[in-house]
Design a protein around this motif. Structure first.
Motif, PDB file in Angstrom:
ATOM      1  N   GLY A  55     -76.845-129.502  73.591  1.00  0.00           N
ATOM      2  CA  GLY A  55     -77.096-130.930  73.501  1.00  0.00           C
ATOM      3  C   GLY A  55     -75.950-131.657  72.840  1.00  0.00           C
ATOM      4  O   GLY A  55     -75.013-131.054  72.329  1.00  0.00           O
ATOM      5  N   SER A  56     -76.034-132.966  72.846  1.00  0.00           N
ATOM      6  CA  SER A  56     -74.978-133.775  72.262  1.00  0.00           C
ATOM      7  C   SER A  56     -75.100-133.863  70.743  1.00  0.00           C
ATOM      8  O   SER A  56     -74.137-134.168  70.060  1.00  0.00           O
ATOM      9  CB  SER A  56     -74.998-135.179  72.866  1.00  0.00           C
ATOM     10  OG  SER A  56     -76.259-135.767  72.624  1.00  0.00           O
ATOM     11  N   GLU A  57     -76.287-133.590  70.240  1.00  0.00           N
ATOM     12  CA  GLU A  57     -76.488-133.602  68.793  1.00  0.00           C
ATOM     13  C   GLU A  57     -77.318-132.391  68.409  1.00  0.00           C
ATOM     14  O   GLU A  57     -78.028-131.819  69.235  1.00  0.00           O
ATOM     15  CB  GLU A  57     -77.170-134.904  68.353  1.00  0.00           C
ATOM     16  CG  GLU A  57     -78.508-135.148  68.982  1.00  0.00           C
ATOM     17  CD  GLU A  57     -79.071-136.504  68.624  1.00  0.00           C
ATOM     18  OE1 GLU A  57     -80.250-136.549  68.295  1.00  0.00           O
ATOM     19  OE2 GLU A  57     -78.330-137.489  68.680  1.00  0.00           O
ATOM     20  N   ALA A  58     -77.248-132.009  67.160  1.00  0.00           N
ATOM     21  CA  ALA A  58     -77.987-130.841  66.701  1.00  0.00           C
ATOM     22  C   ALA A  58     -79.479-131.125  66.734  1.00  0.00           C
ATOM     23  O   ALA A  58     -79.935-132.161  66.260  1.00  0.00           O
ATOM     24  CB  ALA A  58     -77.550-130.473  65.279  1.00  0.00           C
ATOM     25  N   SER A  59     -80.226-130.208  67.332  1.00  0.00           N
ATOM     26  CA  SER A  59     -81.672-130.348  67.369  1.00  0.00           C
ATOM     27  C   SER A  59     -82.309-128.976  67.327  1.00  0.00           C
ATOM     28  O   SER A  59     -81.720-127.989  67.761  1.00  0.00           O
ATOM     29  CB  SER A  59     -82.119-131.106  68.630  1.00  0.00           C
ATOM     30  OG  SER A  59     -81.839-130.350  69.773  1.00  0.00           O
ATOM     31  N   LYS A  60     -83.502-128.915  66.809  1.00  0.00           N
ATOM     32  CA  LYS A  60     -84.256-127.694  66.701  1.00  0.00           C
ATOM     33  C   LYS A  60     -84.934-127.405  68.037  1.00  0.00           C
ATOM     34  O   LYS A  60     -85.309-128.324  68.753  1.00  0.00           O
ATOM     35  CB  LYS A  60     -85.306-127.876  65.612  1.00  0.00           C
ATOM     36  CG  LYS A  60     -85.891-126.635  65.070  1.00  0.00           C
ATOM     37  CD  LYS A  60     -86.779-127.005  63.903  1.00  0.00           C
ATOM     38  CE  LYS A  60     -87.447-125.795  63.328  1.00  0.00           C
ATOM     39  NZ  LYS A  60     -88.336-126.146  62.237  1.00  0.00           N
ATOM     40  N   ALA A  61     -85.101-126.147  68.392  1.00  0.00           N
ATOM     41  CA  ALA A  61     -85.762-125.773  69.642  1.00  0.00           C
ATOM     42  C   ALA A  61     -86.908-124.810  69.331  1.00  0.00           C
ATOM     43  O   ALA A  61     -86.805-123.973  68.431  1.00  0.00           O
ATOM     44  CB  ALA A  61     -84.784-125.124  70.604  1.00  0.00           C
ATOM     45  N   ILE A  62     -87.990-124.941  70.081  1.00  0.00           N
ATOM     46  CA  ILE A  62     -89.152-124.079  69.946  1.00  0.00           C
ATOM     47  C   ILE A  62     -89.336-123.330  71.264  1.00  0.00           C
ATOM     48  O   ILE A  62     -89.380-123.941  72.330  1.00  0.00           O
ATOM     49  CB  ILE A  62     -90.432-124.887  69.646  1.00  0.00           C
ATOM     50  CG1 ILE A  62     -90.260-125.793  68.427  1.00  0.00           C
ATOM     51  CG2 ILE A  62     -91.629-123.962  69.496  1.00  0.00           C
ATOM     52  CD1 ILE A  62     -90.185-125.069  67.121  1.00  0.00           C
ATOM     53  N   VAL A  63     -89.426-121.998  71.197  1.00  0.00           N
ATOM     54  CA  VAL A  63     -89.669-121.169  72.373  1.00  0.00           C
ATOM     55  C   VAL A  63     -91.057-120.561  72.227  1.00  0.00           C
ATOM     56  O   VAL A  63     -91.371-119.940  71.208  1.00  0.00           O
ATOM     57  CB  VAL A  63     -88.616-120.049  72.499  1.00  0.00           C
ATOM     58  CG1 VAL A  63     -88.918-119.156  73.687  1.00  0.00           C
ATOM     59  CG2 VAL A  63     -87.227-120.636  72.596  1.00  0.00           C
ATOM     60  N   MET A  64     -91.903-120.773  73.259  1.00  0.00           N
ATOM     61  CA  MET A  64     -93.259-120.223  73.241  1.00  0.00           C
ATOM     62  C   MET A  64     -93.492-119.450  74.530  1.00  0.00           C
ATOM     63  O   MET A  64     -93.075-119.879  75.598  1.00  0.00           O
ATOM     64  CB  MET A  64     -94.283-121.338  73.085  1.00  0.00           C
ATOM     65  CG  MET A  64     -94.124-122.079  71.773  1.00  0.00           C
ATOM     66  SD  MET A  64     -95.347-123.334  71.484  1.00  0.00           S
ATOM     67  CE  MET A  64     -96.755-122.354  71.101  1.00  0.00           C
ATOM     68  N   ILE A  65     -94.154-118.310  74.404  1.00  0.00           N
ATOM     69  CA  ILE A  65     -94.520-117.497  75.566  1.00  0.00           C
ATOM     70  C   ILE A  65     -96.040-117.460  75.633  1.00  0.00           C
ATOM     71  O   ILE A  65     -96.709-117.073  74.661  1.00  0.00           O
ATOM     72  CB  ILE A  65     -93.930-116.082  75.479  1.00  0.00           C
ATOM     73  CG1 ILE A  65     -92.404-116.160  75.404  1.00  0.00           C
ATOM     74  CG2 ILE A  65     -94.381-115.241  76.668  1.00  0.00           C
ATOM     75  CD1 ILE A  65     -91.719-114.823  75.232  1.00  0.00           C
ATOM     76  N   TYR A  66     -96.579-117.874  76.779  1.00  0.00           N
ATOM     77  CA  TYR A  66     -98.024-117.912  77.014  1.00  0.00           C
ATOM     78  C   TYR A  66     -98.393-116.850  78.042  1.00  0.00           C
ATOM     79  O   TYR A  66     -97.634-116.588  78.966  1.00  0.00           O
ATOM     80  CB  TYR A  66     -98.450-119.271  77.588  1.00  0.00           C
ATOM     81  CG  TYR A  66     -98.179-120.455  76.699  1.00  0.00           C
ATOM     82  CD1 TYR A  66     -99.076-120.828  75.706  1.00  0.00           C
ATOM     83  CD2 TYR A  66     -97.034-121.223  76.877  1.00  0.00           C
ATOM     84  CE1 TYR A  66     -98.831-121.932  74.901  1.00  0.00           C
ATOM     85  CE2 TYR A  66     -96.783-122.326  76.079  1.00  0.00           C
ATOM     86  CZ  TYR A  66     -97.684-122.676  75.097  1.00  0.00           C
ATOM     87  OH  TYR A  66     -97.442-123.773  74.303  1.00  0.00           O
ATOM     88  N   ASP A  67     -99.622-116.301  77.895  1.00  0.00           N
ATOM     89  CA  ASP A  67    -100.121-115.411  78.942  1.00  0.00           C
ATOM     90  C   ASP A  67    -100.803-116.243  80.021  1.00  0.00           C
ATOM     91  O   ASP A  67    -100.813-117.472  79.959  1.00  0.00           O
ATOM     92  CB  ASP A  67    -101.052-114.344  78.360  1.00  0.00           C
ATOM     93  CG  ASP A  67    -102.333-114.901  77.769  1.00  0.00           C
ATOM     94  OD1 ASP A  67    -102.566-116.124  77.854  1.00  0.00           O
ATOM     95  OD2 ASP A  67    -103.114-114.098  77.224  1.00  0.00           O
ATOM     96  N   GLN A  68    -101.398-115.568  81.025  1.00  0.00           N
ATOM     97  CA  GLN A  68    -101.996-116.287  82.151  1.00  0.00           C
ATOM     98  C   GLN A  68    -103.231-117.083  81.755  1.00  0.00           C
ATOM     99  O   GLN A  68    -103.650-117.983  82.474  1.00  0.00           O
ATOM    100  CB  GLN A  68    -102.332-115.322  83.280  1.00  0.00           C
ATOM    101  CG  GLN A  68    -103.275-114.214  82.873  1.00  0.00           C
ATOM    102  CD  GLN A  68    -103.297-113.103  83.894  1.00  0.00           C
ATOM    103  OE1 GLN A  68    -102.473-113.082  84.813  1.00  0.00           O
ATOM    104  NE2 GLN A  68    -104.215-112.171  83.739  1.00  0.00           N
ATOM    105  N   ASP A  69    -103.817-116.791  80.576  1.00  0.00           N
ATOM    106  CA  ASP A  69    -104.973-117.542  80.086  1.00  0.00           C
ATOM    107  C   ASP A  69    -104.572-118.653  79.121  1.00  0.00           C
ATOM    108  O   ASP A  69    -105.412-119.181  78.397  1.00  0.00           O
ATOM    109  CB  ASP A  69    -105.953-116.589  79.407  1.00  0.00           C
ATOM    110  CG  ASP A  69    -106.499-115.558  80.368  1.00  0.00           C
ATOM    111  OD1 ASP A  69    -106.697-115.899  81.552  1.00  0.00           O
ATOM    112  OD2 ASP A  69    -106.707-114.400  79.934  1.00  0.00           O
TER     113      ASP A  69
END
Length: 128
Positions: A55-69
């Protein structure tokens, strides 16, 4: 005669310099993009997926993994940087469908992943 050759050579060099030194005018201001670029790619070992956020500026990112439910299997908070990347091993997951969701600076990107067994090896495929 020597002086006329020197003067001619000097005039040729000066005129070439005038034509070569052109200036570029801009008609407006350039505004950098504030949009995050989120990309997914396969890890070199082909056992997981790599998430890249730029990105153009610093930002925090959240990664989430979901199951099929739609249950949260994994949640990861990446530190605030302009450019970050991290790999996630998917072959440790059970067979089935999963959704990987990355949120950075109010932008969300998702990918569907199917994990299955092939020739006694756990593999995955990213759905389009």
């Amino acid at each position: 005669m020597k002086n006329s050759i020197k003067i001619t050579a000097l005039l040729v060099l000066a005129s070439t310099g005038l034509f070569a030194a052109t200036t570029v005018k801009t008609t407006g201001t350039v505004v950098p993009s504030t949009k995050e670029v989120i990309t997914f790619s396969s890890l070199p070992s082909h056992k997981g997926i790599e998430v890249k956020v730029e990105g153009s500026e610093a930002s925090k990112a959240i990664v989430m993994i979901y199951d099929q439910d739609k249950n949260v299997i994994y949640k990861d908070a990446l530190p605030a940087f302009k450019k970050m990347e991290k790999g996630y091993i998917l072959t440790q997951l059970e067979n089935g469908d999963y959704i990987i969701e990355v949120t950075a600076n109010k932008q969300v990107a998702t990918k569907e992943v199917h994990v299955y067994d092939e020739d006694r090896t756990r593999v995955f495929i990213v759905k389009q």
